[in-house]
Design a protein around this motif. Structure first.
Motif, PDB file in Angstrom:
ATOM      1  N   ALA A  25      43.241 -51.579 -32.103  1.00 57.88           N
ATOM      2  CA  ALA A  25      43.894 -51.283 -31.197  1.00 57.88           C
ATOM      3  C   ALA A  25      44.211 -52.487 -30.754  1.00 57.88           C
ATOM      4  O   ALA A  25      45.951 -52.750 -31.198  1.00 57.88           O
ATOM      5  N   LYS A  26      43.417 -54.017 -30.908  1.00 57.89           N
ATOM      6  CA  LYS A  26      44.145 -55.070 -30.955  1.00 57.89           C
ATOM      7  C   LYS A  26      44.837 -55.462 -32.182  1.00 57.89           C
ATOM      8  O   LYS A  26      46.050 -55.851 -31.760  1.00 57.89           O
ATOM      9  N   LEU A  27      44.849 -54.983 -32.974  1.00 59.09           N
ATOM     10  CA  LEU A  27      45.491 -55.982 -34.193  1.00 59.09           C
ATOM     11  C   LEU A  27      46.542 -54.894 -34.216  1.00 59.09           C
ATOM     12  O   LEU A  27      48.054 -55.812 -34.473  1.00 59.09           O
ATOM     13  N   GLN A  31      50.032 -57.177 -33.851  1.00 60.68           N
ATOM     14  CA  GLN A  31      51.433 -56.485 -34.763  1.00 60.68           C
ATOM     15  C   GLN A  31      52.977 -56.065 -34.049  1.00 60.68           C
ATOM     16  O   GLN A  31      54.237 -54.883 -35.023  1.00 60.68           O
ATOM     17  N   GLY A  32      52.869 -56.020 -32.576  1.00 62.32           N
ATOM     18  CA  GLY A  32      54.043 -55.310 -32.477  1.00 62.32           C
ATOM     19  C   GLY A  32      54.375 -53.696 -31.710  1.00 62.32           C
ATOM     20  O   GLY A  32      55.075 -53.958 -31.635  1.00 62.32           O
ATOM     21  N   ASP A  50      41.394 -54.942 -20.991  1.00 64.69           N
ATOM     22  CA  ASP A  50      41.310 -56.066 -20.477  1.00 64.69           C
ATOM     23  C   ASP A  50      41.378 -57.099 -21.641  1.00 64.69           C
ATOM     24  O   ASP A  50      41.717 -58.302 -21.921  1.00 64.69           O
ATOM     25  N   GLU A  51      40.511 -56.634 -22.756  1.00 63.05           N
ATOM     26  CA  GLU A  51      40.658 -57.104 -24.396  1.00 63.05           C
ATOM     27  C   GLU A  51      41.951 -57.114 -24.776  1.00 63.05           C
ATOM     28  O   GLU A  51      41.977 -57.782 -25.859  1.00 63.05           O
ATOM     29  N   ILE A  52      41.880 -56.067 -25.006  1.00 59.21           N
ATOM     30  CA  ILE A  52      43.654 -55.772 -26.134  1.00 59.21           C
ATOM     31  C   ILE A  52      44.665 -56.754 -25.662  1.00 59.21           C
ATOM     32  O   ILE A  52      45.382 -57.593 -26.068  1.00 59.21           O
ATOM     33  N   LEU A 228      45.604 -51.286 -40.581  1.00 59.10           N
ATOM     34  CA  LEU A 228      47.063 -52.272 -40.387  1.00 59.10           C
ATOM     35  C   LEU A 228      48.202 -51.764 -42.084  1.00 59.10           C
ATOM     36  O   LEU A 228      49.806 -50.951 -41.316  1.00 59.10           O
ATOM     37  N   PHE A 229      47.384 -50.934 -42.758  1.00 56.60           N
ATOM     38  CA  PHE A 229      47.993 -51.251 -44.288  1.00 56.60           C
ATOM     39  C   PHE A 229      48.424 -49.755 -44.179  1.00 56.60           C
ATOM     40  O   PHE A 229      49.734 -49.494 -43.952  1.00 56.60           O
TER      41      PHE A 229
END
Length: 252
Positions: A25-27, A31-32, A50-52, A228-229
């Motif tokens: 989720a963070k990544l 990445q938009g 809060d972390e994201i 992500l890939f």
């Protein structure tokens, strides 16, 4: 890493309040993507939010409950209108050897790893569009024997075949389905198998590392990069595949 690989995409990650789901989720947000995540408790969701940081919407939901899934997809339909990336990440399992396996363990494990995954994807279908990517949470355990872990391993083997079958059901839609199968990854869920003693936890990590050709367990953000890939257009011709992010463990 190239930024904005998910620019303007709508992503849903289930079970994303810790570990691999949270890292992904963070990544994705970085990445938009506009990211939706689910989790069972409000406290865990608030901590994850809060972390994201920005670009995330948290929805309290238990993936094993059909009514909760209906709520998730109705909200996304109202707010976003579509899903470009679906990561059915919610899952888990317990250790019991043959001879001690219980009906409850089978029901719970297959309920979460198979039944909930099936209905997560099926209920998402009206929101998936041509070019959408569905990522199913697999495991390297699905292709190897693991003592006391047979029920979990079998449930993940079922996930692998779901992907193979679903790409035939979805032929012509432009929707891709792939399986992302981690090996042992340094997450709270993995550490829980060793109990609360940090020494026991480290001992388990060290032992698992000896089973991996790279000599260590993985980190959650390494699995997130593989997700992500699969979620991005970089994998536009990857369909029905199982991607092992396991340091080579499944290959030997």
């Amino acid at each position: 890493m190239i930024s904005d690989r998910l620019d303007d995409k709508i992503a849903l990650i289930t079970g994303a309040t810790s570990g691999i789901g949270l890292a992904t989720a963070k990544l994705f947000a970085a990445q938009g993507a506009r990211v939706y995540i689910t989790g069972r408790t409000l406290h865990a969701l608030k901590t994850a939010q809060d972390e994201i940081g920005g670009n995330v919407t948290c929805i309290q939901a238990d993936s094993t409950l059909i009514a909760d899934l209906d709520h998730v997809f109705e909200r996304i339909k109202t707010e976003a209108g579509r899903i470009d990336v679906l990561y059915a990440n919610a899952g888990g399992g317990t250790l019991l050897p043959l001879g001690q396996i219980t009906e409850q363990q089978v029901d719970d494990t297959f309920g979460l790893n198979v039944k909930a995954l099936i209905f997560t994807v099926q209920k998402a279908l009206p929101l998936l569009v041509s070019g959408s990517s569905v990522i199913l949470a697999g495991s390297s355990a699905s292709i190897a024997g693991t003592a006391a872990f047979s029920v979990y391993a079998a449930s993940k083997a079922a996930v692998r075949n779901l992907a193979r079958s679903w790409i035939l059901d979805l032929k012509g839609t432009g929707i891709r389905v792939n399986v992302l199968s981690p090996g042992p990854v340094h997450t709270p869920a993995l550490l829980a198998y060793a109990g609360d003693d940090p020494a026991h936890q480290q001992g388990m990590l060290d032992h698992l590392g000896t089973l991996v050709p790279m000599g260590r367990v993985g980190e959650a953000d390494e699995i997130a990069k593989a997700a992500l890939f699969l979620g991005s257009d970089d994998s536009s011709f990857v369909n029905g595949a199982e991607i092992f992010a396991d340091g080579g463990m499944a290959q030997v």
